[in-house]
Write a protein that holds these residues in place. Sequence first.
Motif, mmCIF file in Angstrom:
data_model
loop_
_atom_site.group_PDB
_atom_site.id
_atom_site.type_symbol
_atom_site.label_atom_id
_atom_site.label_comp_id
_atom_site.label_asym_id
_atom_site.label_seq_id
_atom_site.Cartn_x
_atom_site.Cartn_y
_atom_site.Cartn_z
ATOM 1 N N THR A 136 0.868 -1.084 0.072
ATOM 2 C CA THR A 136 -0.412 0.194 0.405
ATOM 3 C C THR A 136 1.024 1.381 0.337
ATOM 4 O O THR A 136 0.438 2.579 -0.352
ATOM 5 C CB THR A 136 -1.095 -0.045 1.495
ATOM 6 N N ALA A 137 1.771 1.129 0.998
ATOM 7 C CA ALA A 137 2.554 1.950 1.263
ATOM 8 C C ALA A 137 3.597 2.629 -0.381
ATOM 9 O O ALA A 137 3.984 3.651 -0.409
ATOM 10 C CB ALA A 137 3.494 2.128 1.787
ATOM 11 N N VAL A 138 4.089 1.780 -1.375
ATOM 12 C CA VAL A 138 5.416 1.757 -2.353
ATOM 13 C C VAL A 138 4.274 2.331 -3.828
ATOM 14 O O VAL A 138 4.156 2.897 -4.082
ATOM 15 C CB VAL A 138 6.023 0.513 -2.526
ATOM 16 N N LEU A 139 3.314 1.092 -3.850
ATOM 17 C CA LEU A 139 2.725 1.009 -4.974
ATOM 18 C C LEU A 139 0.806 0.946 -4.802
ATOM 19 O O LEU A 139 0.466 1.631 -5.632
ATOM 20 C CB LEU A 139 3.031 -0.606 -5.674
ATOM 21 N N GLY A 140 0.512 0.588 -3.828
ATOM 22 C CA GLY A 140 -1.100 1.364 -3.813
ATOM 23 C C GLY A 140 -2.227 1.776 -4.027
ATOM 24 O O GLY A 140 -3.007 1.806 -4.538
ATOM 25 N N GLY A 141 -1.435 3.294 -4.141
ATOM 26 C CA GLY A 141 -2.286 4.417 -4.257
ATOM 27 C C GLY A 141 -1.312 4.918 -5.681
ATOM 28 O O GLY A 141 -2.346 5.708 -6.807
ATOM 29 N N SER A 142 -0.496 4.021 -6.630
ATOM 30 C CA SER A 142 -0.359 4.308 -8.633
ATOM 31 C C SER A 142 -1.752 4.449 -9.122
ATOM 32 O O SER A 142 -2.471 3.386 -8.842
ATOM 33 C CB SER A 142 1.239 3.449 -9.033
#
Length: 218
Positions: A136-142
């Motif tokens: 979530t922290a690294v790619l979750g918002g992409s």
Amino acid sequence: MSASQAPARRARPSGLRRYLTERPPRPERCELCAVPVTEADHRHLVDTEKRALVCACTACALLMEQPGAAAGRFRTVPARYLTDPAHRLDDDAWGALQIPVGVAFLFRNAALDRLVALYPSPAGATESELEPATWTAVLGGSRLAELLEPDVEALLLRRTDGRCECHLVPIDICYELVGRMRLLWQGFDGGAEARAALDAFFADVSRRARPVDEAVRP
């Protein structure tokens, strides 16, 4: 008719020679309907029960795109390649993923309801533990993560020369990459041939990938 006038008979290979003669390769067949599949007509499905790729013809691939087909067991692998120029991974983000090599792919396993991270190795596809909070922290918002289809697509990542790239790709090409690296890998770091194949593979992915903005336009 005399012996001299008799038509000559064509000699036939005998014994082991029959098995040593070169035979044309057998055509690939759709694993659902058994029709021969040409390279241009070759598609893949994901068998969600066996967690395996299945070769299919275009007709069967289109059929399995319909809601409820085969009770959802088979899912057609899409053909789209996407990239998000606005989203970048820095070294801290890559370090958080705790992937020990410079290439990995991540996909959502619908049956397990979790993300799976794999990377190529001399032994094949090797799983890397990935905490949901890290994802979530690294790619979750992409935007690529938002578009990712479970089981049939993956986020393909590569870190090289201090930069990271990420593409949304069909899941089958990720396993193609795994097979290629396993075949070519030599020594500790893979060797020159494997690195050249890796460069060529990602160059082809970059050529195919469309910006995510184009993919979501009406």
